[in-house]
Design an enzyme around this catalytic site. Sequence first.
Site, short mmCIF file in Angstrom:
data_model
loop_
_atom_site.label_atom_id
_atom_site.label_comp_id
_atom_site.label_asym_id
_atom_site.label_seq_id
_atom_site.Cartn_x
_atom_site.Cartn_y
_atom_site.Cartn_z
N ARG A 44 0.86 -1.18 0.00
CA ARG A 44 0.00 0.00 0.00
C ARG A 44 0.89 1.23 0.00
O ARG A 44 2.10 1.12 0.15
CB ARG A 44 -1.02 0.00 1.15
CG ARG A 44 -0.64 -0.56 2.46
CD ARG A 44 0.43 0.16 3.21
NE ARG A 44 0.16 1.57 3.36
CZ ARG A 44 1.06 2.50 3.60
NH1 ARG A 44 2.34 2.16 3.73
NH2 ARG A 44 0.75 3.76 3.71
N ALA A 46 0.86 5.08 -2.29
CA ALA A 46 0.70 5.34 -3.72
C ALA A 46 1.88 4.88 -4.58
O ALA A 46 1.69 4.10 -5.54
CB ALA A 46 0.41 6.83 -3.92
N ARG A 87 -7.52 -0.48 -6.70
CA ARG A 87 -7.75 0.68 -5.81
C ARG A 87 -7.83 1.94 -6.69
O ARG A 87 -6.94 2.19 -7.50
CB ARG A 87 -6.62 0.81 -4.76
CG ARG A 87 -6.54 -0.39 -3.83
CD ARG A 87 -5.63 -0.13 -2.64
NE ARG A 87 -6.23 0.77 -1.67
CZ ARG A 87 -5.56 1.35 -0.69
NH1 ARG A 87 -4.26 1.15 -0.56
NH2 ARG A 87 -6.17 2.14 0.17
N GLN A 192 -2.16 2.68 9.93
CA GLN A 192 -0.86 2.75 9.24
C GLN A 192 0.16 3.59 10.03
O GLN A 192 1.36 3.34 9.95
CB GLN A 192 -1.02 3.34 7.84
CG GLN A 192 -1.72 2.46 6.83
CD GLN A 192 -3.21 2.72 6.79
OE1 GLN A 192 -3.82 3.07 7.79
NE2 GLN A 192 -3.82 2.54 5.64
N ASP A 233 -1.93 10.84 -2.39
CA ASP A 233 -2.33 9.78 -3.32
C ASP A 233 -2.68 10.33 -4.70
O ASP A 233 -2.59 9.63 -5.70
CB ASP A 233 -3.51 9.00 -2.76
CG ASP A 233 -3.04 8.11 -1.63
OD1 ASP A 233 -2.98 8.59 -0.49
OD2 ASP A 233 -2.66 6.96 -1.91
N ASN A 243 -5.38 12.38 0.22
CA ASN A 243 -4.47 11.56 1.05
C ASN A 243 -5.34 10.82 2.06
O ASN A 243 -6.57 11.00 2.10
CB ASN A 243 -3.41 12.44 1.72
CG ASN A 243 -2.31 11.62 2.37
OD1 ASN A 243 -1.73 10.74 1.72
ND2 ASN A 243 -2.01 11.87 3.63
N LYS A 244 -4.71 10.01 2.86
CA LYS A 244 -5.43 9.16 3.82
C LYS A 244 -6.51 9.92 4.59
O LYS A 244 -6.30 11.06 5.01
CB LYS A 244 -4.38 8.58 4.79
CG LYS A 244 -4.91 7.70 5.91
CD LYS A 244 -5.79 6.58 5.43
CE LYS A 244 -5.18 5.72 4.36
NZ LYS A 244 -6.20 4.87 3.66
O1 MRU Z 1 -4.54 3.33 2.12
P1 MRU Z 1 -3.06 3.52 2.04
O2 MRU Z 1 -2.32 2.98 3.21
O3 MRU Z 1 -2.51 3.02 0.71
O4 MRU Z 1 -2.87 5.11 2.05
C1 MRU Z 1 -1.59 5.63 1.96
C2 MRU Z 1 -1.54 7.10 2.05
O5 MRU Z 1 -2.54 7.77 2.17
C3 MRU Z 1 -0.19 7.73 1.90
O6 MRU Z 1 -0.11 8.91 2.65
C4 MRU Z 1 0.04 8.07 0.43
O7 MRU Z 1 -0.18 6.95 -0.39
C5 MRU Z 1 1.41 8.58 0.17
S1 MRU Z 1 2.65 7.35 0.26
C6 MRU Z 1 4.12 8.05 -0.13
#
Ligand code: MRU
Length: 341
Positions: A44, A46, A87, A192, A233, A243-244
């Site tokens: 997981r 991006a 995704r 995470q 993302d 983003n998350k």
């Molecule tokens: O759902 P996830 O764990 O894939 O979400 C990840 C994030 O939101 C990260 O902040 C984003 O992908 C940037 S990673 C360099």
Amino acid sequence: METMRWEDNKLVLIDQTKIPQEISYVTCRTYQDVAEAIKKMVVRGAPAIGAAAGFGMALAARRFDGNDLEQFREFLACAAEELKLTRPTAVNLFWALDRVKRVIDSCSDFRKLPEEILNEAWAILQEDIEINKMIGKFGSKLVPQNARILTHCNAGALATGGYGTALGIVRTAHKEGKEIQVYADETRPLLQGARLTAFELMEDGIPVTLITDNMAGYAMKKGLIDLIIVGADRVTACGDVANKIGTYGVAVLAKAHGIPFYVAAPVSTFDLSLSSGDEIPIEERDAQEVREIYGYPTAPAGVPVINPAFDVTPHQLITAIITEKGIIHSPNEANVHLSLS
Ligand code: MRU
């Protein structure tokens, strides 16, 4: 820490669903295995999703046993479609598959295609590490001595080819001898921040303090936070950032407390075809992720929930976006365009 490696013509992924309880690996032998690993979030983040999809295409290419280039291309197009369905939010997935498609379109000898796709997957992975180090160098200029940095989710080595974007800046600042301290939001529902960010930083000996998501406002009000750095993302042409889930709330709090809010993102995370964040597709995940933690119920069975995996922070709340090309201060359409062209 290696997020993924190519070994004996297979893709080996560190299983991010198991960290920190155990360090174990998932071996992908087919592109369908890679698709499953992305969906389940074994891999997981991006950039890491994009790189894994590149190797997924390399695995698909190895399965074709015909000798017609057009049929080969059709077969690979089907594999790419399946990977794209995993995704929807992180644009790096689509970016990486487009890169591989250009290789497929330009190759005229079907015997060479598997090797060329594999080389492209390698390039995506290795370039990402270099890009993160450049983001780290630019971003570290924004980090003062003794800075206390809040981050959300995991934008570290595990989320990328290695090194990290937001945590790449943290790593660089630490290496430069700045006595920094990181506050990591735990990042419900899948934790995470608690499981991955705290783990990565502790492994590297970088001071980290874990807080629950609802402590961020308290920490800012108490003067415990000097700046915020998160990953992304998808970034639109005007600088809106997906983003998350929870990132938007952190940005609003930062604005209310006059704390700089920075986003670290490689150029591959920009989607200039979208003019605003409202157009970004937001992944909705299984409701059980909200009703339970590690399979243990934390809510009455069947209570209605929503589970958007991401939210959008409007560019007005973002102090700067750091890419491998430099720093985009006060991002808006003109600044993003200027910086990326
Ligand atoms: O759902 P996830 O764990 O894939 O979400 C990840 C994030 O939101 C990260 O902040 C984003 O992908 C940037 S990673 C360099």
